[in-house]
Design a protein around this motif. Structure first.
Motif, short mmCIF file in Angstrom:
data_model
loop_
_atom_site.label_atom_id
_atom_site.label_comp_id
_atom_site.label_asym_id
_atom_site.label_seq_id
_atom_site.Cartn_x
_atom_site.Cartn_y
_atom_site.Cartn_z
N SER A 13 75.73 70.01 -71.75
CA SER A 13 76.32 71.22 -71.60
C SER A 13 76.77 71.88 -72.83
CB SER A 13 77.57 71.27 -70.49
OG SER A 13 78.19 72.26 -70.31
N THR A 14 77.24 71.22 -73.67
CA THR A 14 77.76 71.77 -74.99
C THR A 14 76.47 72.17 -75.91
OG1 THR A 14 79.81 70.49 -75.06
CG2 THR A 14 79.28 71.23 -77.06
N ALA A 15 75.57 71.41 -75.79
CA ALA A 15 74.30 71.56 -76.54
C ALA A 15 73.45 72.96 -75.98
CB ALA A 15 73.49 70.48 -76.78
N TYR A 16 73.47 73.14 -74.80
CA TYR A 16 72.94 74.17 -73.98
C TYR A 16 73.56 75.57 -74.43
CZ TYR A 16 71.35 77.10 -70.24
OH TYR A 16 70.86 78.09 -69.28
N THR A 17 75.01 75.49 -74.11
CA THR A 17 75.72 76.47 -74.75
C THR A 17 75.64 77.05 -75.93
OG1 THR A 17 77.57 76.17 -72.68
CG2 THR A 17 78.10 77.57 -74.38
N SER A 18 75.76 75.97 -76.80
CA SER A 18 75.43 76.28 -78.24
C SER A 18 74.36 76.90 -78.61
CB SER A 18 75.71 74.93 -79.10
OG SER A 18 75.31 75.46 -80.34
N THR A 19 73.37 76.28 -77.97
CA THR A 19 71.90 76.98 -78.27
C THR A 19 71.87 78.48 -77.75
OG1 THR A 19 70.78 74.91 -78.03
CG2 THR A 19 69.35 76.80 -77.89
N LYS A 20 72.57 78.60 -76.42
CA LYS A 20 72.41 79.97 -76.06
C LYS A 20 73.02 81.04 -76.90
CE LYS A 20 73.34 80.89 -71.74
NZ LYS A 20 73.85 80.93 -70.39
N GLU A 21 74.23 80.46 -77.25
CA GLU A 21 75.05 81.46 -78.25
C GLU A 21 74.24 81.81 -79.65
OE1 GLU A 21 78.68 79.50 -78.61
OE2 GLU A 21 79.60 79.94 -76.55
N SER A 22 73.50 80.87 -80.11
CA SER A 22 72.85 80.93 -81.47
C SER A 22 71.78 81.78 -81.37
CB SER A 22 72.67 79.45 -81.95
OG SER A 22 73.89 78.75 -82.22
N TYR A 23 70.96 81.67 -80.35
CA TYR A 23 69.65 82.42 -80.06
C TYR A 23 69.67 83.47 -79.02
CZ TYR A 23 68.42 78.29 -82.94
OH TYR A 23 68.20 77.56 -84.45
N LYS A 67 68.98 83.00 -74.91
CA LYS A 67 70.01 83.02 -73.75
C LYS A 67 69.51 84.23 -72.95
CE LYS A 67 74.71 85.38 -73.68
NZ LYS A 67 74.46 85.63 -72.26
#
Length: 99
Positions: free
Chosen positions: A24-34, A38
């Motif tokens: 979940s953390t990796a998914y959220t981080s990826t959405k916020e970065s790209y 997102k």
């Protein structure tokens, strides 16, 4: 063993919950970065929520009729999980305790 029923019990196993948190953390981080990722993920999430709501509302009459069978299956699943927890103590360890 009188603990949490079915899926709640599986979700609360330390191994499962810590793995879920990590993903979940990796998914959220990826959405916020790209931003492009997102927007794609947001559309996919909205579609999944809509499909799930439609499936649940359409399946409710069937689920009501199958309640006794579902209850029996849940009981067997909980017994199986009891045995699995006894044989695999690693399920009680979060992923950060490995290695």
């Amino acid at each position: 063993k009188g603990r949490l029923p079915g899926t709640n019990r599986v979700a609360n196993l330390p191994l499962v919950s810590s793995a879920y948190d990590m993903v979940s953390t990796a998914y959220t981080s990826t959405k916020e970065s790209y931003p492009y990722v997102k927007s794609v993920c947001d559309v996919a999430e909205k579609g999944m929520k809509t499909m799930a709501a439609a499936a649940v509302s359409g399946a409710q009459p069937i689920l009501s009729k199958l309640e006794p069978q579902i209850s029996t299956a849940k009981e067997y699943a909980c017994r199986g999980l009891d045995k699995l927890e006894e044989k695999l103590p690693i399920l009680q360890q979060p992923t950060d305790k490995w290695g």
